[in-house]
Design an enzyme around this catalytic site. Structure first.
Site, PDB file in Angstrom:
ATOM      1  N   HIS A  67      13.462   1.097 -20.459  1.00 39.63           N
ATOM      2  CA  HIS A  67      14.357   1.353 -21.588  1.00 39.63           C
ATOM      3  C   HIS A  67      13.545   1.904 -22.755  1.00 39.63           C
ATOM      4  O   HIS A  67      12.386   1.536 -22.961  1.00 39.63           O
ATOM      5  CB  HIS A  67      15.070   0.065 -21.997  1.00 39.63           C
ATOM      6  CG  HIS A  67      16.218   0.270 -22.926  1.00 39.63           C
ATOM      7  ND1 HIS A  67      16.044   0.508 -24.272  1.00 39.63           N
ATOM      8  CD2 HIS A  67      17.561   0.294 -22.708  1.00 39.63           C
ATOM      9  CE1 HIS A  67      17.227   0.659 -24.843  1.00 39.63           C
ATOM     10  NE2 HIS A  67      18.167   0.533 -23.920  1.00 39.63           N
ATOM     11  N   GLU A 111      19.869   7.741 -21.166  1.00 36.16           N
ATOM     12  CA  GLU A 111      20.169   7.255 -22.513  1.00 36.16           C
ATOM     13  C   GLU A 111      19.447   8.134 -23.528  1.00 36.16           C
ATOM     14  O   GLU A 111      18.245   7.949 -23.769  1.00 36.16           O
ATOM     15  CB  GLU A 111      19.688   5.806 -22.682  1.00 36.16           C
ATOM     16  CG  GLU A 111      20.503   4.783 -21.936  1.00 36.16           C
ATOM     17  CD  GLU A 111      20.251   3.380 -22.488  1.00 36.16           C
ATOM     18  OE1 GLU A 111      21.215   2.739 -22.923  1.00 36.16           O
ATOM     19  OE2 GLU A 111      19.091   2.947 -22.513  1.00 36.16           O
TER      20      GLU A 111
END
Length: 247
Positions: A95, A162
């Site tokens: 992430h 993302e």
């Protein structure tokens, strides 16, 4: 293939409120005909308490990271095998907040992915360009290098796109931008993995909310969503789950 909706709680959630939240999500999910796959990723401290509550609910348990080593002298870290021992099925890796806060490189993410796969977990590997890379026209180069560097040979997990500039902004990327990047990511996966790259699920993440999910999830190549802040309350998470029905 059913859509997949993953709730990434990040560094949020204490005991009783976390248990209440999964109970509310499970109750809501039970009212949805043919729901999508749903995964919740609480912080490490809540995994053992939440896992038993998910049995029979149709909700899978995920974690937010694991160490690249199988075991050993790594104070404060959690191994993939430890997660599997708690009933965890999925683990979010790479992430942008991990890359930013802990200096994780593509090579580190690749090693963690290999370790997760070896432990029987399904990795959800995050990729995404920064605002500066987008502004300078380097989005595709950045994503291409992340795919090449973060995904090991024989990768069989999930990829989550993302855009870093959208995370936490409250505004997801525009539908056309998502469509363009999803097409590029799919082409890169096929280039790197051949026919197997055609079946790797790609999620979209970055300020996903109930208002925009209905327009994002039907976009070609979008196989679901990685949801951040909207996953912290049932009344904001469940509308995203409902938007994924019948897609």
């Amino acid at each position: 293939m059913r859509q997949m909706i993953v709730g990434n709680w990040k560094m949020n959630g204490l005991g009783a409120p976390s248990r209440d939240l999964v109970g509310e999500i499970a109750e809501g999910l039970a009212t949805i005909p043919s729901p999508p796959q749903v995964v919740v990723c609480p912080p490490f401290t809540q995994l053992a308490g939440i896992g038993p509550l998910l049995k029979g609910s149709g909700i899978a348990l995920g974690a937010q990271d694991c160490h690249q080593a199988a075991s050993g002298a790594h104070t404060g870290d959690i191994s993939a095998a430890m997660l599997a021992d708690l009933g965890v099925e999925y683990v979010v890796l790479g992430h942008s907040e991990r890359r930013r806060d802990h200096g994780e490189l593509d090579e580190t993410v690749r090693e963690k992915t290999q370790t997760a796969l070896a432990a029987g977990l399904t990795p959800i590997v995050c990729i995404g360009e920064t605002g500066d890379q987008k502004a300078s026209g380097e989005s595709r180069d950045a994503i291409g290098w992340q795919i090449q560097g973060s995904l090991p040979d024989g990768f069989s997990g999930v990829v989550a796109y993302e855009p870093v500039w959208a995370i936490g902004s409250g505004n997801p990327a525009a539908s056309q931008d998502i469509a363009d990047m999803m097409g590029f990511i799919r082409a890169e996966l096929v280039r790197q993995f051949g026919a197997a790259g055609k079946t790797i699920r790609i999620l979209y993440g970055g300020s996903v909310n109930g208002r925009d999910a209905a327009s994002i999830l039907p976009i070609a190549e979008v196989g679901g969503a990685l949801v951040g802040s909207a996953s912290l309350q049932a009344d904001t998470f469940l509308p995203i789950v409902r938007a994924a029905v019948d897609l």
